[in-house]
Design a protein around this motif. Structure first.
Motif, PDB file in Angstrom:
ATOM      1  N   PHE A   1       0.840  -1.204   0.000  1.00  6.21           N
ATOM      2  CA  PHE A   1       0.000   0.000   0.000  1.00  6.21           C
ATOM      3  C   PHE A   1       0.867   1.242   0.000  1.00  6.21           C
ATOM      4  CE2 PHE A   1       0.363  -1.877   4.217  1.00  6.21           C
ATOM      5  CZ  PHE A   1       1.008  -0.861   4.910  1.00  6.21           C
ATOM      6  N   GLY A   2       0.217   2.331  -0.404  1.00  2.00           N
ATOM      7  CA  GLY A   2       0.961   3.564  -0.657  1.00  2.00           C
ATOM      8  C   GLY A   2       1.269   3.582  -2.141  1.00  2.00           C
ATOM      9  N   ARG A   3       1.230   4.773  -2.726  1.00  3.63           N
ATOM     10  CA  ARG A   3       1.521   4.873  -4.155  1.00  3.63           C
ATOM     11  C   ARG A   3       2.775   5.687  -4.366  1.00  3.63           C
ATOM     12  NH1 ARG A   3      -1.147   1.336  -4.015  1.00  3.63           N
ATOM     13  NH2 ARG A   3      -3.123   0.820  -4.998  1.00  3.63           N
ATOM     14  N   GLU A   4       3.696   5.134  -5.134  1.00  3.51           N
ATOM     15  CA  GLU A   4       4.853   5.911  -5.526  1.00  3.51           C
ATOM     16  C   GLU A   4       4.554   6.539  -6.873  1.00  3.51           C
ATOM     17  OE1 GLU A   4       7.919   2.760  -4.788  1.00  3.51           O
ATOM     18  OE2 GLU A   4       8.651   4.256  -3.370  1.00  3.51           O
ATOM     19  N   MET A   5       5.301   7.601  -7.163  1.00  7.88           N
ATOM     20  CA  MET A   5       5.185   8.335  -8.427  1.00  7.88           C
ATOM     21  C   MET A   5       3.899   9.178  -8.483  1.00  7.88           C
ATOM     22  SD  MET A   5       7.259   6.098 -11.078  1.00  7.88           S
ATOM     23  CE  MET A   5       6.232   4.681 -11.426  1.00  7.88           C
ATOM     24  N   GLY A   6       3.938  10.122  -9.399  1.00  6.90           N
ATOM     25  CA  GLY A   6       2.832  11.048  -9.529  1.00  6.90           C
ATOM     26  C   GLY A   6       2.705  11.920  -8.283  1.00  6.90           C
ATOM     27  N   SER A   7       1.601  12.619  -8.209  1.00  8.87           N
ATOM     28  CA  SER A   7       1.377  13.476  -7.038  1.00  8.87           C
ATOM     29  C   SER A   7       1.116  12.628  -5.798  1.00  8.87           C
ATOM     30  CB  SER A   7       0.177  14.392  -7.292  1.00  8.87           C
ATOM     31  OG  SER A   7      -0.963  13.584  -7.507  1.00  8.87           O
ATOM     32  N   TYR A   8       0.695  11.386  -6.002  1.00  6.63           N
ATOM     33  CA  TYR A   8       0.328  10.511  -4.882  1.00  6.63           C
ATOM     34  C   TYR A   8       1.505  10.264  -3.937  1.00  6.63           C
ATOM     35  CZ  TYR A   8      -3.880   9.730  -7.547  1.00  6.63           C
ATOM     36  OH  TYR A   8      -5.062   9.918  -8.207  1.00  6.63           O
ATOM     37  N   ALA A   9       2.711  10.185  -4.476  1.00  6.25           N
ATOM     38  CA  ALA A   9       3.871   9.896  -3.637  1.00  6.25           C
ATOM     39  C   ALA A   9       4.145  11.027  -2.657  1.00  6.25           C
ATOM     40  CB  ALA A   9       5.097   9.658  -4.510  1.00  6.25           C
ATOM     41  N   LEU A  10       3.680  12.222  -2.987  1.00  7.30           N
ATOM     42  CA  LEU A  10       3.922  13.355  -2.088  1.00  7.30           C
ATOM     43  C   LEU A  10       3.247  13.107  -0.747  1.00  7.30           C
ATOM     44  CD1 LEU A  10       3.217  16.147  -4.715  1.00  7.30           C
ATOM     45  CD2 LEU A  10       5.447  15.208  -4.089  1.00  7.30           C
ATOM     46  N   GLU A  11       2.154  12.367  -0.797  1.00  6.52           N
ATOM     47  CA  GLU A  11       1.426  12.083   0.449  1.00  6.52           C
ATOM     48  C   GLU A  11       2.219  11.190   1.386  1.00  6.52           C
ATOM     49  OE1 GLU A  11      -2.536  10.920  -0.764  1.00  6.52           O
ATOM     50  OE2 GLU A  11      -2.593  12.816  -1.888  1.00  6.52           O
ATOM     51  N   LEU A  12       3.047  10.349   0.824  1.00  7.14           N
ATOM     52  CA  LEU A  12       3.835   9.456   1.669  1.00  7.14           C
ATOM     53  C   LEU A  12       4.850  10.240   2.489  1.00  7.14           C
ATOM     54  CD1 LEU A  12       4.769   6.621  -0.865  1.00  7.14           C
ATOM     55  CD2 LEU A  12       2.813   6.724   0.677  1.00  7.14           C
ATOM     56  N   TYR A  13       5.244  11.377   1.976  1.00  9.69           N
ATOM     57  CA  TYR A  13       6.381  12.092   2.573  1.00  9.69           C
ATOM     58  C   TYR A  13       6.011  13.442   3.175  1.00  9.69           C
ATOM     59  CZ  TYR A  13       9.114   8.405   0.513  1.00  9.69           C
ATOM     60  OH  TYR A  13       9.621   7.166   0.207  1.00  9.69           O
ATOM     61  N   THR A  14       4.710  13.702   3.291  1.00 10.02           N
ATOM     62  CA  THR A  14       4.310  14.948   3.955  1.00 10.02           C
ATOM     63  C   THR A  14       3.310  14.627   5.040  1.00 10.02           C
ATOM     64  OG1 THR A  14       2.607  15.285   2.269  1.00 10.02           O
ATOM     65  CG2 THR A  14       4.661  16.501   1.974  1.00 10.02           C
TER      66      THR A  14
END
Ligand code: ADP
Length: 498
Positions: free
Chosen positions: A475-488
Motif C-alpha cells: 500500500f501507498g503509491r509511488e510516483m505522480g502526485s500521490y507519492a507526495l502524500e507518503l512524505y508529507t
C-alpha cells in the motif's frame, strides 16, 4: 571476459577504490565495525568489488547526520533550490549514463541495452519530474470563517528523517523512486541498497554530493536486511519507512515498525495476470506478453507471470510465443547482443530452479526452457509452462524469474470466469488486458483487483503515473502526485481573529 562493451573509464576508476564506503553526513566513511562484503557479477559468479557492511551503529550515525541537516542546512534551502538540486542530479545522471548503465549490468546482470534504454532514462525523468514538484507543495486555506472569526489553513510539512529500503532488480531506478518524492517534499533520507547490488547507489551518492545537496540530507548505506535494514525499521527517530521488496519481508517490516508506530509504505510482490482475448491484436499481444514476463529476466514485481489466453487462440499464441522465446539470445549482460541475462544471484538461481522442478513435478509442461543452464553464471532460460492448473505452485507463488504459467480460459461472456481466476490471488500489483473491444477493455480493467492495469501494453511506467499494490502487494503509491502524500504530514492551523 565475455565483455564486448568496453568498460567505461569512470567505472574502472570507481572500482579501483575498495572497499566501497558508506555515504553518511556528506562523507564517504568506513562502517564502524570495519566489516565488508563482496558483490558478485551474476554472469560469471566472480567478485566485482567489496563494500563496507553497515549495521545498527552506522544507522545511528546516519540518523544523527540526517537530523542535523533537517534542523540546520536543509531547513534553509528554498523549494526552488531543492528543485534545482534535483534537476541538477538528473543532469549528472545523464552525464554519467553510460557508467551507471554498466555498473547496473555488472552488478545485477541485466542486458546493457535495457540498462541504457530503461533504467537510466527512467531515473533521469523521475528526478526531473519531482524537481518540478518541489515548488508546488501547498496547503490550503479553509475559508469557512464567516460567523466564527477564525482563520484556518493547512501546511504540508515533511515527515523528517525517512528510511528507504530497496531491492536489487532495478537498483538505481528503485533508489530514484524513493529519493525523488522524499527530497522534493523536504525530507532527509537514509537509504539502504540491496546487498546483491550495492554499486550504483554508491556511485549515485557521488552525484548527490556534486548536485549540491547539503551534507546529511541523503545518507546511503550498504548492508544486509536483518541487520542494517532492521535497524532502520526499528530506529525510533526515523519517522517513516518506505520499502520495496518481497511480501514476506514487507510483513516483517510492518510488524517491526509497529513498535514505534513508524509510517510504512510497501511495494511488494505480485503474480500479475495478463489476459489475452480472442479479439486481441496479436501482433501486439504476443510481443507484449513476452516482454511482460521476460523483461529483466522476469525479476519484476509486476511481471505478467500468469498468462490467461482464450481457448480459441491458445495454441497459436503459445506456439508463436514459444518460437520467439526459444530464440532469445541469452548471455552476459555486458554483451550488447544479449536479450536475456542471468538472474541476480546464486540464491535466486536456486529458488527459480526449484520452481522449475516443482512445475514439472506437478504436471506442467515446459514448451521451452524448463531446465537451469549449467556452467558459470546464474542462467535460467526463458520458460513457458503449458498444462498449468490454477492450484499449482507455479500458478500461485511469485517466482521472480523468466517463467510464465500459461492457462487457457473459456467462457461464454469471455469475462466473468477469467476475472474470477485473475483475481484469485493474494497479490494485486498489476494486470494486463489485450483486446480491441473498448467496452470489454474498460469493464475488465475496472473489475481487476490490481494497482495498475495495462490495456494493450505492459510494463509501461512513468514518473507522473502512480504505482503500487492492492491486497498483499502493499500500500501507498509511488510516483505522480500521490507519492507526495507518503512524505508529507498535514498540520492544521487555527488563528483566532477575535
Ligand atoms: P529478495 O528476497 O528478493 O532479495 P527482500 O525482500 O529480501 O527481497 O529484500 C529487499 C530489501 O529488503 C533488501 O534491501 C534487503 O536487504 C532488505 N531486507 C531484507 N530483510 C529485511 C529485514 N528483516 N528488515 C529490513 N530490511 C530487510
Amino acid at each position: 571476459k565475455i565483455a564486448t562493451v568496453s568498460i567505461d573509464p569512470r567505472v574502472e576508476d570507481f572500482l579501483k577504490g575498495e572497499p566501497k564506503k558508506l555515504f553518511i553526513g556528506g562523507e564517504f566513511v568506513e562502517s564502524l565495525s570495519g566489516r565488508t562484503f563482496n558483490t558478485i557479477n551474476p554472469a560469471t559468479g566472480e567478485r566485482i568489488a567489496s563494500v563496507y557492511e553497515a549495521d545498527k551503529e552506522d544507522v545511528n550515525r546516519a540518523v544523527e547526520a540526517a537530523e542535523r541537516a533537517f534542523k540546520g542546512s536543509w531547513s534553509k534551502v528554498t523549494p526552488s533550490e531543492r528543485g534545482r538540486m534535483l534537476w541538477k542530479l538528473a543532469d549528472l545522471i545523464e552525464e554519467h549514463a553510460e557508467a551507471l548503465a554498466q555498473l547496473e549490468t555488472l552488478d545485477n546482470g541485466k542486458p546493457i541495452r535495457e540498462a541504457r534504454a530503461v533504467d537510466i532514462p527512467l531515473s533521469i525523468d523521475h528526478f526531473r519530474y519531482y524537481a518540478g514538484w518541489a515548488t508546488k507543495i501547498a496547503g490550503e486555506v479553509i475559508d469557512n470563517s464567516v460567523g466564527r472569526n477564525m482563520f484556518t489553513y493547512t501546511r504540508r510539512e515533511p515527515v523528517g528523517v525517512v528510511g528507504q529500503i530497496i531491492p536489487w532488480n532495478f537498483p538505481l531506478l528503485m533508489a530514484t523512486w524513493k529519493l525523488g518524492a522524499a527530497l522534493a517534499t523536504g525530507n532527509v533520507v537514509i537509504l539502504k541498497s540491496a546487498e546483491q547490488t550495492p554499486l550504483s547507489a554508491i556511485y549515485l551518492a557521488k552525484l548527490i554530493q556534486e548536485a549540491g545537496f547539503p551534507e546529511g540530507v541523503v545518507n546511503i548505506i550498504t548492508g544486509y536486511g536483518p541487520t542494517a535494514g532492521a535497524a532502520i525499521v526499528q530506529h525510533p527517530r526515523i519517522r517513516k519507512v518506505a520499502f520495496t521488496g518481497s511480501t514476506e519481508v514487507g510483513k516483517l517490516i510492518m510488524q517491526q515498525a509497529a513498535g514505534n508506530l513508524k509510517r510504512v509504505s510497501l511495494e511488494l510482490g505480485g503474480k500479475s495476470p495478463n489476459i489475452i482475448f480472442p479479439d486481441a491484436d496479436f501482433s501486439k499481444a504476443i510481443p507484449g506478453a513476452l516482454m511482460g514476463i521476460f523483461f529483466n529476466q522476469g525479476q519484476v514485481c509486476c511481471a505478467g507471470s500468469r498468462l490467461f489466453v482464450h481457448k480459441k487462440v491458445f495454441d497459436n499464441v503459445l506456439s508463436d510465443m514459444t518460437s520467439y522465446a526459444s530464440k532469445l539470445k541469452q548471455g552476459a549482460g555486458m554483451d550488447e547482443s544479449t536479450q536475456i541475462g542471468p538472474l541476480v544471484s546464486e540464491e535466486q538461481f536456486s529458488r527459480v530452479s526449484n520452481y522449475l522442478r516443482k512445475g514439472i513435478e506437478e504436471g506442467a509442461n515446459p514448451l521451452t526452457g524448463g531446465q537451469p543452464l549449467e556452467g558459470a553464471g546464474y542462467f535460467i532460460p526463458p520458460t513457458i509452462f503449458a498444462d498449468v492448473q490454477d492450484h499449482m505452485t507455479i500458478a500461485k507463488e511469485e517466482i521472480f524469474g523468466p517463467v510464465v504459467a500459461a492457462m487457457p480460459f473459456d467462457d461464454e461472456e469471455q469475462i466473468a470466469d477469467v476475472i474470477r481466476r485473475a483475481n484469485n490471488s493474494e497479490y494485486g500489483l498489476a494486470a494486463g488486458v489485450w483486446t480491441t473491444d473498448v467496452r470489454k477493455a474498460h469493464k475488465v480493467a475496472h473489475a481487476l483487483e490490481a494497482g495498475t492495469v495495462w490495456v494493450n501494453c505492459y510494463n509501461a511506467l512513468d514518473a507522473a503515473v502512480p504505482f503500487g499494490g492492492y491486497k498483499q502487494s502493499g500500500f501507498g503509491r509511488e510516483m505522480g502526485s500521490y507519492a507526495l502524500e507518503l512524505y508529507t504530514q498535514v498540520k492544521s492551523i487555527w488563528m483566532n481573529l477575535d
